[in-house]
Design an enzyme around this catalytic site. Sequence first.
Site, PDB file in Angstrom:
ATOM      1  N   LEU A 242      13.816  -4.115  -0.921  1.00 31.85           N
ATOM      2  CA  LEU A 242      14.550  -2.513  -1.218  1.00 31.85           C
ATOM      3  C   LEU A 242      15.452  -2.143  -0.311  1.00 31.85           C
ATOM      4  CD1 LEU A 242      11.003  -1.272  -2.790  1.00 31.85           C
ATOM      5  CD2 LEU A 242      12.844  -2.733  -3.778  1.00 31.85           C
ATOM      6  N   SER A 243      16.539  -1.457  -0.809  1.00 30.21           N
ATOM      7  CA  SER A 243      17.496  -0.823   0.214  1.00 30.21           C
ATOM      8  C   SER A 243      17.611   0.726  -0.234  1.00 30.21           C
ATOM      9  CB  SER A 243      18.720  -1.446   0.207  1.00 30.21           C
ATOM     10  OG  SER A 243      19.650  -0.821   1.019  1.00 30.21           O
TER      11      SER A 243
ATOM     12  N   LYS B 162      20.976   5.321   2.210  1.00 30.97           N
ATOM     13  CA  LYS B 162      21.341   5.773   3.793  1.00 30.97           C
ATOM     14  C   LYS B 162      21.649   4.361   4.322  1.00 30.97           C
ATOM     15  CE  LYS B 162      18.030   9.379   4.084  1.00 30.97           C
ATOM     16  NZ  LYS B 162      17.833   9.382   2.487  1.00 30.97           N
TER      17      LYS B 162
ATOM     18  N   LYS C 197      10.802   4.216   7.615  1.00 31.10           N
ATOM     19  CA  LYS C 197      11.533   4.945   7.058  1.00 31.10           C
ATOM     20  C   LYS C 197      12.156   6.092   7.180  1.00 31.10           C
ATOM     21  CE  LYS C 197       9.187   6.517   3.297  1.00 31.10           C
ATOM     22  NZ  LYS C 197       8.550   6.952   1.946  1.00 31.10           N
TER      23      LYS C 197
ATOM     24  N   THR D  53       0.653  -1.311   0.072  1.00 27.80           N
ATOM     25  CA  THR D  53       0.195  -0.057   0.112  1.00 27.80           C
ATOM     26  C   THR D  53       0.853   1.215   0.105  1.00 27.80           C
ATOM     27  OG1 THR D  53      -0.147  -0.059   2.302  1.00 27.80           O
ATOM     28  CG2 THR D  53      -1.985  -1.024   1.389  1.00 27.80           C
TER      29      THR D  53
ATOM     30  N   TYR E  71      17.890   4.201  10.811  1.00 31.78           N
ATOM     31  CA  TYR E  71      17.307   3.943   9.779  1.00 31.78           C
ATOM     32  C   TYR E  71      18.211   3.174   8.747  1.00 31.78           C
ATOM     33  CZ  TYR E  71      15.172   3.921   5.196  1.00 31.78           C
ATOM     34  OH  TYR E  71      14.558   3.608   3.859  1.00 31.78           O
TER      35      TYR E  71
ATOM     36  N   ARG F 107      -0.073  -3.343   7.247  1.00 31.82           N
ATOM     37  CA  ARG F 107      -0.722  -3.440   8.610  1.00 31.82           C
ATOM     38  C   ARG F 107      -1.984  -2.853   8.628  1.00 31.82           C
ATOM     39  NH1 ARG F 107       3.556  -0.366  11.741  1.00 31.82           N
ATOM     40  NH2 ARG F 107       3.335   0.591   9.843  1.00 31.82           N
TER      41      ARG F 107
ATOM     42  N   LYS G 200      18.604  -0.576   7.593  1.00 33.21           N
ATOM     43  CA  LYS G 200      18.538  -1.303   6.270  1.00 33.21           C
ATOM     44  C   LYS G 200      19.793  -2.039   5.925  1.00 33.21           C
ATOM     45  CE  LYS G 200      15.305  -0.511   3.813  1.00 33.21           C
ATOM     46  NZ  LYS G 200      14.187  -1.094   3.367  1.00 33.21           N
TER      47      LYS G 200
HETATM   48  N1  NAP Z   1      10.962   6.647  -0.415  1.00 36.10           N
HETATM   49  C1  NAP Z   1      12.116   6.671  -0.808  1.00 36.10           C
HETATM   50  O1  NAP Z   1      12.879   8.021  -1.049  1.00 36.10           O
HETATM   51  C2  NAP Z   1      13.012   5.558  -0.638  1.00 36.10           C
HETATM   52  C3  NAP Z   1      14.383   5.518  -1.166  1.00 36.10           C
HETATM   53  C4  NAP Z   1      15.140   4.354  -1.103  1.00 36.10           C
HETATM   54  C5  NAP Z   1      14.638   3.195  -0.527  1.00 36.10           C
HETATM   55  N2  NAP Z   1      13.461   3.255  -0.271  1.00 36.10           N
HETATM   56  C6  NAP Z   1      12.834   1.809   0.340  1.00 36.10           C
HETATM   57  O2  NAP Z   1      11.900   1.497  -0.525  1.00 36.10           O
HETATM   58  C7  NAP Z   1      10.645   0.742   0.243  1.00 36.10           C
HETATM   59  C8  NAP Z   1       9.621   1.053   0.220  1.00 36.10           C
HETATM   60  O3  NAP Z   1       9.438   2.748   0.336  1.00 36.10           O
HETATM   61  P1  NAP Z   1       8.062   3.594   0.161  1.00 36.10           P
HETATM   62  O4  NAP Z   1       8.426   4.896  -0.048  1.00 36.10           O
HETATM   63  O5  NAP Z   1       7.066   3.073  -0.555  1.00 36.10           O
HETATM   64  O6  NAP Z   1       7.491   3.531   1.870  1.00 36.10           O
HETATM   65  P2  NAP Z   1       6.100   3.939   2.356  1.00 36.10           P
HETATM   66  O7  NAP Z   1       5.280   5.024   1.118  1.00 36.10           O
HETATM   67  O8  NAP Z   1       6.277   4.638   3.644  1.00 36.10           O
HETATM   68  O9  NAP Z   1       5.474   2.549   2.394  1.00 36.10           O
HETATM   69  C9  NAP Z   1       5.708   1.393   3.389  1.00 36.10           C
HETATM   70  C10 NAP Z   1       4.801   0.230   3.349  1.00 36.10           C
HETATM   71  O10 NAP Z   1       5.553  -0.510   4.272  1.00 36.10           O
HETATM   72  C11 NAP Z   1       4.082  -0.986   5.056  1.00 36.10           C
HETATM   73  N3  NAP Z   1       4.560  -1.139   6.394  1.00 36.10           N
HETATM   74  C12 NAP Z   1       5.257  -0.603   7.277  1.00 36.10           C
HETATM   75  N4  NAP Z   1       5.742  -1.267   8.254  1.00 36.10           N
HETATM   76  C13 NAP Z   1       5.157  -2.516   8.068  1.00 36.10           C
HETATM   77  C14 NAP Z   1       5.049  -3.619   9.065  1.00 36.10           C
HETATM   78  N5  NAP Z   1       5.584  -3.918  10.019  1.00 36.10           N
HETATM   79  N6  NAP Z   1       4.435  -4.726   8.260  1.00 36.10           N
HETATM   80  C15 NAP Z   1       4.050  -4.690   7.364  1.00 36.10           C
HETATM   81  N7  NAP Z   1       3.755  -3.699   6.303  1.00 36.10           N
HETATM   82  C16 NAP Z   1       4.536  -2.680   6.655  1.00 36.10           C
HETATM   83  C17 NAP Z   1       3.060   0.391   4.873  1.00 36.10           C
HETATM   84  O11 NAP Z   1       1.814  -0.055   5.174  1.00 36.10           O
HETATM   85  P3  NAP Z   1       1.089  -0.196   6.695  1.00 36.10           P
HETATM   86  O12 NAP Z   1       1.781   1.152   7.376  1.00 36.10           O
HETATM   87  O13 NAP Z   1      -0.289  -0.168   6.489  1.00 36.10           O
HETATM   88  O14 NAP Z   1       1.707  -1.292   7.376  1.00 36.10           O
HETATM   89  C18 NAP Z   1       3.245   0.795   3.598  1.00 36.10           C
HETATM   90  O15 NAP Z   1       2.509  -0.103   2.812  1.00 36.10           O
HETATM   91  C19 NAP Z   1      11.178   0.903   1.674  1.00 36.10           C
HETATM   92  O16 NAP Z   1      12.169  -0.191   2.071  1.00 36.10           O
HETATM   93  C20 NAP Z   1      12.399   2.074   1.688  1.00 36.10           C
HETATM   94  O17 NAP Z   1      13.162   1.757   2.839  1.00 36.10           O
HETATM   95  C21 NAP Z   1      12.561   4.218  -0.342  1.00 36.10           C
END
Ligand code: NAP
Length: 347
Positions: free
Chosen positions: A139-140, A143, A101, A24, A151, A49, A155
């Site tokens: 996904l990493s 950071k 994150k 989501t 954080y 969740r 990771k």
């Molecule tokens: N955004 C960036 O700039 C960026 C850059 C580099 C890497 N990443 C990596 O890419 C990945 C995805 O990032 P995103 O931007 O899509 O993050 P996001 O929009 O914050 O989404 C995080 C997702 O993880 C779920 N989640 C969180 N805790 C959970 C748990 N304990 N059990 C099950 N689900 C859980 C959340 O849903 P619920 O809260 O409903 O559980 C949500 O669906 C992450 O691993 C992040 O470290 C992101």
Amino acid sequence: MKTSIKNLLKKELRNKSILITGGTGSFGQNLIRYLLKNFSLKRIVIYSRDEKKQFFMSQSKDFNPENYKNLRYFIGDVRDYSRLNYAMEDCDFVIHAAALKHVSIAEYNPMEVVKTNIMGANNIVQAAISNNVKKIVSLSTDKAVNPINLYGATKLASDKLFIAANNIVGKKKCIFSIVRYGNVVGSRGSVMEIFKNLCKNKNNIYPITDSAMTRFWVTLEETVEFVLLSLLRMQGGEIFVPKIDSIYIKDLVPAFNSKAKIKIIGLRPGEKVHEILYSKEDSESTIEFENFYTIKPQIKFTTTKTNYFLTPLGEKGKKVTPGSEYNSFNNPSFLSVNELKRLVKKY
Ligand SMILES: NC(=O)c1ccc[n+]([C@@H]2O[C@H](COP(=O)([O-])OP(=O)(O)OC[C@H]3O[C@@H](n4cnc5c(N)ncnc54)[C@H](OP(=O)(O)O)[C@@H]3O)[C@@H](O)[C@H]2O)c1
């Protein structure tokens, strides 16, 4: 994506089941939209969740299970091994995108981030092996390279668990790899979101923590395609790093509002001026391809001998210069203010 590669992916994914933790989230939703549009998967399992996020997602026409019979919504926490184990039954692929994150939130709630990002990663590894999942991509983030905040450190620990997982699969045919990239344009909680709100509220003072700050900058579409390509490239144990653009954070201000003034507020706890995607220390293990790098595992696997210089797609790589580093400041590719203006308009 080139048609020939897309066709290979179509073949790889046809009639298969995929589980996406964090389905989501910003990445998850974009990945699922892309999968629904381009491939015929048997099942796409969304694992997260919060029922509210899942409810609203399932109500939107893009993700309505009435329109897409292969979509499944699973409420579950990555901290809960037994639920994960159940959700992964008959899955061929897992994309692990769930994480906590936010750098500052992690500093104040350290054990919560350890439980989700590290213990959760270990649960994914164990459940994937127990269900004989073929390919698992986690996904990493930049950071995680030479981390200075919790954080990033969690990771990094998660990445290490996924790499080492290739050594504990026994006779099972599971392979685990990592995709690592930098800031995603417009993802939840990003600087774009903050500046967009300032713009909406007609606020002309934009806070910047450091005027020299640079960041890697990648779109969600680029990350989705790169992660899917990694399913074709992966042999187990690699960290795939795309070659992406950088920006000066201060250049975002005129891109949003030409009349705005910058207020320097100082670095926040755990914040770096520049980010790194592969470090000097990684350089001995890093291979350069045309559009990406692969950091090969530093531990030796007991069961396989892999030639990481040649991908299953026939791409040939070469060693990078020892001691070199790929960081957001020395990146040869920077976006200009005008290019940022175009991105901001689309966002
Ligand atoms: N955004 C960036 O700039 C960026 C850059 C580099 C890497 N990443 C990596 O890419 C990945 C995805 O990032 P995103 O931007 O899509 O993050 P996001 O929009 O914050 O989404 C995080 C997702 O993880 C779920 N989640 C969180 N805790 C959970 C748990 N304990 N059990 C099950 N689900 C859980 C959340 O849903 P619920 O809260 O409903 O559980 C949500 O669906 C992450 O691993 C992040 O470290 C992101």
